[in-house]
Design a protein around this motif. Structure first.
Motif, mmCIF file in Angstrom:
data_model
loop_
_atom_site.group_PDB
_atom_site.id
_atom_site.type_symbol
_atom_site.label_atom_id
_atom_site.label_comp_id
_atom_site.label_asym_id
_atom_site.label_seq_id
_atom_site.Cartn_x
_atom_site.Cartn_y
_atom_site.Cartn_z
ATOM 1 N N ALA A 121 24.594 36.384 33.720
ATOM 2 C CA ALA A 121 24.527 35.394 34.807
ATOM 3 C C ALA A 121 25.679 35.558 35.780
ATOM 4 C CB ALA A 121 24.563 33.986 34.214
ATOM 5 N N VAL A 122 25.360 35.456 37.056
ATOM 6 C CA VAL A 122 26.419 35.346 38.060
ATOM 7 C C VAL A 122 26.321 33.943 38.640
ATOM 8 C CG1 VAL A 122 25.097 36.453 39.968
ATOM 9 C CG2 VAL A 122 27.603 36.390 40.012
ATOM 10 N N ILE A 123 27.459 33.255 38.587
ATOM 11 C CA ILE A 123 27.473 31.824 38.896
ATOM 12 C C ILE A 123 28.464 31.580 40.031
ATOM 13 C CG2 ILE A 123 27.986 29.532 37.926
ATOM 14 C CD1 ILE A 123 27.527 30.984 35.097
ATOM 15 N N VAL A 124 27.984 30.956 41.097
ATOM 16 C CA VAL A 124 28.911 30.604 42.183
ATOM 17 C C VAL A 124 28.903 29.087 42.365
ATOM 18 C CG1 VAL A 124 28.775 32.798 43.435
ATOM 19 C CG2 VAL A 124 27.157 30.998 43.965
ATOM 20 N N PHE A 183 24.933 31.591 28.327
ATOM 21 C CA PHE A 183 24.596 32.972 28.711
ATOM 22 C C PHE A 183 25.364 33.975 27.844
ATOM 23 C CE2 PHE A 183 23.894 30.428 32.586
ATOM 24 C CZ PHE A 183 22.561 30.718 32.799
ATOM 25 N N PRO A 184 24.764 35.175 27.603
ATOM 26 C CA PRO A 184 25.468 36.154 26.773
ATOM 27 C C PRO A 184 26.743 36.678 27.449
ATOM 28 C CG PRO A 184 23.412 37.086 27.663
ATOM 29 C CD PRO A 184 23.416 35.641 28.017
ATOM 30 N N SER A 185 26.722 36.788 28.775
ATOM 31 C CA SER A 185 27.892 37.274 29.520
ATOM 32 C C SER A 185 27.676 36.912 30.992
ATOM 33 C CB SER A 185 28.025 38.801 29.395
ATOM 34 O OG SER A 185 26.870 39.417 29.947
ATOM 35 N N GLY A 186 28.727 37.029 31.755
ATOM 36 C CA GLY A 186 28.536 36.738 33.171
ATOM 37 C C GLY A 186 29.842 36.655 33.943
ATOM 38 N N GLU A 187 29.703 36.231 35.184
ATOM 39 C CA GLU A 187 30.864 36.046 36.056
ATOM 40 C C GLU A 187 30.718 34.716 36.791
ATOM 41 O OE1 GLU A 187 31.553 39.494 38.578
ATOM 42 O OE2 GLU A 187 31.624 40.825 36.826
ATOM 43 N N ILE A 188 31.862 34.133 37.096
ATOM 44 C CA ILE A 188 31.880 32.858 37.826
ATOM 45 C C ILE A 188 32.837 32.992 39.005
ATOM 46 C CG2 ILE A 188 32.421 30.382 37.695
ATOM 47 C CD1 ILE A 188 31.936 30.390 34.759
ATOM 48 N N ALA A 248 19.788 40.205 36.155
ATOM 49 C CA ALA A 248 20.634 38.999 36.095
ATOM 50 C C ALA A 248 19.883 37.739 36.501
ATOM 51 C CB ALA A 248 21.835 39.184 37.024
ATOM 52 N N VAL A 249 20.477 36.597 36.112
ATOM 53 C CA VAL A 249 20.113 35.348 36.771
ATOM 54 C C VAL A 249 21.310 34.957 37.634
ATOM 55 C CG1 VAL A 249 18.465 34.467 35.079
ATOM 56 C CG2 VAL A 249 20.869 33.940 34.790
ATOM 57 N N GLY A 250 21.025 34.352 38.781
ATOM 58 C CA GLY A 250 22.082 33.865 39.669
ATOM 59 C C GLY A 250 22.015 32.351 39.712
#
Ligand SMILES: C[S@@+](CC[C@H](N)C(=O)[O-])C[C@H]1O[C@@H](n2cnc3c(N)ncnc32)[C@H](O)[C@@H]1O
Length: 273
Positions: free
Chosen positions: A151-154, A178-183, A83-85
């Motif tokens: 990506a995980v995005i905070v 990003f192709p997918s991720g969480e925020i 992942a990228v954070g």
């Protein structure tokens, strides 16, 4: 001798509220987050945190929500070691040191160039593996980041400072990059907007907040069709409440059965795309 405090704009200076909140939590006998680095920086610059009038309840809430966002990032990274954070509006937070991702993860802290420069001056090098000095409302900064990794995005404490249009457009750019991720970000309720104008501890940010606030955790699903609610984390229901000082613990226990009362307190909103 104390280091010189960087010359921030009032918007950038909002980072002291959250940094000092975590530092004050660290000084409690039972810290919720235990962010020693925050405490160290506040001591290093000899920041006059008393002027911010942060009640211990707010310090605990700031630490608690940071912990919940750390957990979202850690769980995502455990499932996606490639992942990228991203920490949007990272301020002087050393989140990457708390979550300690494996070397396969690339972590990006994004904030105004003056704040990223201050991170380089005040924090150890490994607290900012990739610092991006940019205005988040400017679309160009995302070009520097990979497009082919989850990506995980905070965004801890950022939402209050963006208009609704800016937040929607930022979410849209992230989701299409990003192709997918969480925020995950802290909830900013209409009550919080109202209270913020009256609470001495928020005096320093009153002139720079823009977001109108919302209570329904499904509102961001209308910002972008790909955004889906994973969990509305009502912090009053989280296990850390057991370690709160008595009065705050009781207030949280009383509000926990009611979602609408809990939404007036500390909330972290977690989405996927
Ligand atoms: C309340 S502070 C929170 C800082 C950090 N997340 C923390 O928890 O300590 C808000 C941060 O958002 C940053 N910020 C606000 N608007 C921004 C924008 N348009 N572009 C980049 N950073 C922004 C500010 O500079 C500040 O560092």
């Amino acid at each position: 001798m104390a280091l010189t405090i960087p010359d921030f704009t009032p918007l950038q200076a909002s980072l002291w509220l959250t940094l000092c909140g975590r530092a004050l939590d660290n000084r409690l006998s039972h810290p919720i987050l235990g962010d020693q680095m925050a405490d160290e920086i506040v001591r290093k610059v000899d920041y006059d945190y008393k002027n911010l009038h942060i009640p211990s309840s707010s310090a605990i809430y700031i630490a608690h929500r940071a912990k919940k966002m750390d957990e979202v990032a850690q769980r995502f990274i455990a499932r996606h070691p490639d992942a990228v954070g991203l920490d949007l509006g990272a301020g002087l937070d050393s989140r990457v040191l708390r979550i300690a991702p494996p070397p396969t993860v690339d972590w990006y802290d994004i904030d105004f160039p003056e704040v990223i420069a201050a991170r380089r001056q005040l924090l150890p090098d490994d607290a900012t593996p990739h610092g991006v000095g940019a205005d988040l409302t400017d679309p160009g900064w995302l070009d520097l980041l990979p497009t082919d990794r989850p990506a995980v995005i905070v965004a801890d404490g950022l939402i209050a400072f963006l208009s609704e249009e800016e937040m929607i457009s930022l979410a849209g750019r992230l989701i299409s990059h990003f192709p997918s991720g969480e925020i995950a970000f802290n909830g900013y309720s209409r009550f919080a907007v109202w209270a913020q104008k009256r609470f001495a501890g928020a005096r320093t940010i009153t002139g720079v907040t823009k977001f109108p606030g919302f209570d329904d955790p499904r509102v961001p699903e209308r910002w972008n069709p790909k955004l889906k609610l994973v969990k509305e984390i009502l912090c009053s229901r989280e296990p850390e409440v057991a370690a709160f000082p008595l009065g705050l613990r009781l207030a949280n226990r009383l509000s926990a059965p009611s979602a609408s009362l809990s939404r007036k307190g500390n909330v972290v909103l977690h989405y996927r795309f």
